[in-house]
Design a protein around this motif. Structure first.
Motif, PDB file in Angstrom:
ATOM      1  N   ARG A 432      -1.462  -0.741  -9.486  1.00 10.71           N
ATOM      2  CA  ARG A 432      -1.405  -0.002  -8.222  1.00 10.71           C
ATOM      3  C   ARG A 432      -0.470  -0.680  -7.217  1.00 10.71           C
ATOM      4  O   ARG A 432       0.289  -0.009  -6.500  1.00 10.71           O
ATOM      5  CB  ARG A 432      -2.814   0.147  -7.638  1.00 10.71           C
ATOM      6  N   ASN A 433      -0.511  -2.007  -7.180  1.00  7.79           N
ATOM      7  CA  ASN A 433       0.388  -2.713  -6.265  1.00  7.79           C
ATOM      8  C   ASN A 433       1.842  -2.515  -6.663  1.00  7.79           C
ATOM      9  O   ASN A 433       2.727  -2.422  -5.792  1.00  7.79           O
ATOM     10  CB  ASN A 433       0.033  -4.196  -6.226  1.00  7.79           C
ATOM     11  N   SER A 434       2.114  -2.459  -7.964  1.00  5.92           N
ATOM     12  CA  SER A 434       3.481  -2.197  -8.415  1.00  5.92           C
ATOM     13  C   SER A 434       3.941  -0.821  -7.958  1.00  5.92           C
ATOM     14  O   SER A 434       5.091  -0.650  -7.512  1.00  5.92           O
ATOM     15  CB  SER A 434       3.565  -2.302  -9.940  1.00  5.92           C
ATOM     16  N   ILE A 435       3.064   0.160  -8.062  1.00  4.62           N
ATOM     17  CA  ILE A 435       3.413   1.524  -7.635  1.00  4.62           C
ATOM     18  C   ILE A 435       3.618   1.577  -6.123  1.00  4.62           C
ATOM     19  O   ILE A 435       4.555   2.209  -5.621  1.00  4.62           O
ATOM     20  CB  ILE A 435       2.320   2.507  -8.083  1.00  4.62           C
ATOM     21  N   ARG A 436       2.739   0.896  -5.384  1.00  4.56           N
ATOM     22  CA  ARG A 436       2.867   0.898  -3.919  1.00  4.56           C
ATOM     23  C   ARG A 436       4.205   0.309  -3.461  1.00  4.56           C
ATOM     24  O   ARG A 436       4.739   0.697  -2.413  1.00  4.56           O
ATOM     25  CB  ARG A 436       1.709   0.116  -3.296  1.00  4.56           C
ATOM     26  N   SER A 437       4.713  -0.643  -4.234  1.00  4.10           N
ATOM     27  CA  SER A 437       5.955  -1.315  -3.831  1.00  4.10           C
ATOM     28  C   SER A 437       7.196  -0.658  -4.430  1.00  4.10           C
ATOM     29  O   SER A 437       8.307  -1.100  -4.132  1.00  4.10           O
ATOM     30  CB  SER A 437       5.906  -2.788  -4.258  1.00  4.10           C
ATOM     31  N   THR A 438       7.018   0.394  -5.241  1.00  4.87           N
ATOM     32  CA  THR A 438       8.177   1.056  -5.854  1.00  4.87           C
ATOM     33  C   THR A 438       8.183   2.535  -5.490  1.00  4.87           C
ATOM     34  O   THR A 438       8.457   2.900  -4.357  1.00  4.87           O
ATOM     35  CB  THR A 438       8.191   0.844  -7.378  1.00  4.87           C
ATOM     36  N   TRP A 439       7.827   3.390  -6.429  1.00 10.62           N
ATOM     37  CA  TRP A 439       8.042   4.820  -6.211  1.00 10.62           C
ATOM     38  C   TRP A 439       7.103   5.445  -5.171  1.00 10.62           C
ATOM     39  O   TRP A 439       7.406   6.519  -4.643  1.00 10.62           O
ATOM     40  CB  TRP A 439       7.981   5.596  -7.526  1.00 10.62           C
TER      41      TRP A 439
END
Length: 562
Positions: A432-439
């Motif tokens: 989720r943190n990866s998604i929040r910081s990307t797309w």
């Protein structure tokens, strides 16, 4: 002294018994307790043991409850034993009441339960147990906490002496879980005190939500059953009845704490005992409601009857189509009979009762509060400002969705909302943190759908305000998988909370947390490309002419292929 954080705060009783046992521990449960027990005394040894066990067990359990009442039905084989018990009972605490009679004949244990129906409604919990099933030795606070919100719950049992005649259901035997030869999953359940939802709990020691007990026994304890001598039948019904009474809660939990069985075997069964039991069971089966309640229990009995845990695991693997190398979860297997009942059999009740309710998925659900139950279940006390409920596939699900996020979506003129299915724990937070910081960076219309314990979600939920939490256990195997519930929860809740209150949102898009969504391209697909009159109704990777695999012998992983 128990730490305050360990206390279980249950619903307050609407009545405090006039005969309460003074709590020796200031940290008591808010829930009031009524204990109901039948006891047969056939000799002096049974008399001495019975007196001691009542004193010890009542003292042990009542220290944990603000209101605690014991009601005991005593049956003596002769008058001398009853008079001796009467003299000893003068030393019982004032919250222990008993009634007695002299008889050597078999009797129906539920006659006494029926006599106490009115009393049940004044308590929060009702414990029905055999007289030789001990409370002393049970970590009672742990038992109450681990039962969580289950309507019905029971412990494992340990025999003080070997008793081959009672080895019918080894799944309930503590020795099976701690043996060096036991499967790993049983060790994990036992030492982690992990409760398992099951379709059957034997009647040796059963703790009920008192309001459910009052409704359930008031419904099934009919004259035909009470007028005969067998106690068979109710134990095969109460788990599914509990589930239909309040679909938002587990029906029956088997909690891996241990109660000792002294195995006095004082109860007289008399000639023709199995025949009587089978006859009354068949009469319950013939009832359109009661018979359907018994279906999951009988399916589970076929798996656990006369088998040890290794044999149970193999039967479950065969049922679920799992290979020897596949991960095994006993919860998935135990819920298979109940899931099949809810989704494939429950509509039969409507045909029998000539009652149909609406169309669509709800038509196969059983409307407990309008058709059979005299009292609706009390709602779970939940004062969280984001909490609400949604009903999916006959299951009432509690959820939480940030109210400020709803307002942001409604006011931001977003034209679609993205729901991302994600695990509540494990690698879910990092994904989720990866998604929040990307797309999803800077996007107000991305919502993560998670499940599992609220304690695992709470901090992240409050920090980011972009999560839809549903109060269900994270399970990903076979038909009990939570994936479908998560998807439908996102669609149903978003439609009700967002689409009906927003002029701009036209589409709901579901994806997983291992996918990368090109948000601008997705918006062009929805709104800029020409799709004919009215635009898209449904969009995704579609394969025309394909059907799901429904053959039960096909391993479950292959069933996802269409």
């Amino acid at each position: 002294t128990l730490p305050a954080s360990d206390l279980f705060m249950g619903a307050p009783s609407n009545h405090i018994s006039s005969k309460t046992h003074a709590a020796v521990n200031s940290n008591v449960f808010d829930e009031s307790l009524l204990v109901l027990m039948n006891s047969v005394v056939g000799d002096a040894t049974a008399l001495a043991n019975g007196i001691r066990w009542i004193q010890e067990d009542s003292s042990e359990v009542c220290q944990f409850h603000s209101s605690c009442q014991w009601e005991i039905n005593m049956v003596f084989v002769n008058l001398h034993l009853m008079e001796a018990f009467r003299e000893a009972s003068s030393k019982f605490p004032p919250n222990v009441n008993w009634r007695g009679k002299v008889s050597s004949s078999p009797f129906n244990k539920f006659t006494f339960i029926n006599d106490r129906l009115g009393q049940m409604a004044s308590y929060d919990l009702v414990l029905i147990k055999d007289s030789d099933q001990r409370i002393v030795g049970i970590p009672w606070r742990t038992f109450i906490e681990k039962r969580s919100s289950a309507v019905v719950s029971g412990p494992l049992r340990r025999r003080s002496v070997t008793d081959k005649k009672r080895d019918k259901f080894q799944f309930h035997e503590a020795a099976q879980y701690i043996s060096l030869s036991s499967p790993q999953w049983s060790f994990d359940l036992y030492y982690n005190r992990t409760a398992v939802e099951v379709p059957l709990l034997e009647m040796y020691f059963v703790l009920f939500d008192a309001q459910f007990a009052h409704s359930f026994f008031g419904l099934i304890l009919r004259e035909r059953f009470l007028s005969q001598l067998s106690s068979w039948g109710p134990g095969m019904m109460w788990c599914q009845a509990a589930k239909s009474w309040d679909t938002s809660r587990p029906g029956c939990y088997l909690v891996p704490v241990v109660s000792t069985l002294e195995a006095t075997r004082q109860m007289t069964k008399g000639a023709g005992f199995p025949q009587r039991g089978n006859a009354i069971t068949e009469s319950f089966k013939a009832d359109p409601i009661f018979g359907q309640w018994m279906v999951p229990s009988w399916e589970w009995v076929r798996i656990i009857e006369g088998t040890n845990l290794h044999e149970i695991e193999q039967k479950c693997r065969d049922l679920l189509g799992l290979m020897p190398t596949d991960c095994f979860d006993i919860q998935t297997c135990s819920m298979k009979p109940q899931f099949s009942y809810i989704h494939y059999n429950q509509q039969l009740q409507f045909h029998h009762l000539q009652h149909m309710n609406a169309t669509g998925s709800w038509a196969s659900c059983f409307p407990h509060d309008t058709l059979i139950w005299k009292t609706a279940p009390p709602p779970i006390r939940d004062n969280h400002h984001d909490s609400a409920y949604v009903t999916i596939s006959c299951t009432r699900i509690r959820y939480r969705l940030p109210s400020h996020m709803l307002g942001g979506i409604r006011n931001a003129n977003s034209r679609f909302v993205v729901g991302v299915l994600s695990s509540g724990s494990r690698d879910g937070p990092s994904r989720r943190n990866s998604i929040r910081s990307t797309w999803a960076d800077g996007k107000a219309n991305v919502l993560f759908i998670v499940a599992g314990p609220w304690s695992d979600i709470k901090d992240e939920y409050e920090k980011y305000g972009d999560m839809l939490w549903i109060d269900m256990r994270e399970t990903y195997s076979t038909e009990t998988s939570i994936l479908t519930f998560k998807t439908q929860a996102f669609l149903s809740i978003s439609y009700e909370q967002i689409m009906t209150k927003s002029q701009s949102v036209k589409y709901l898009f579901k994806t997983d947390d291992d996918s990368y969504v090109a948000m601008e391209r997705l918006e062009r697909v929805f709104f800029d490309e020409v799709w004919g009159d009215g635009g898209l109704d449904y969009w995704g990777k579609c394969q025309e002419g394909k059907k799901p695999h429904r053959n039960q012998i096909v391993p479950w992983k292959k069933k996802w292929n269409i």
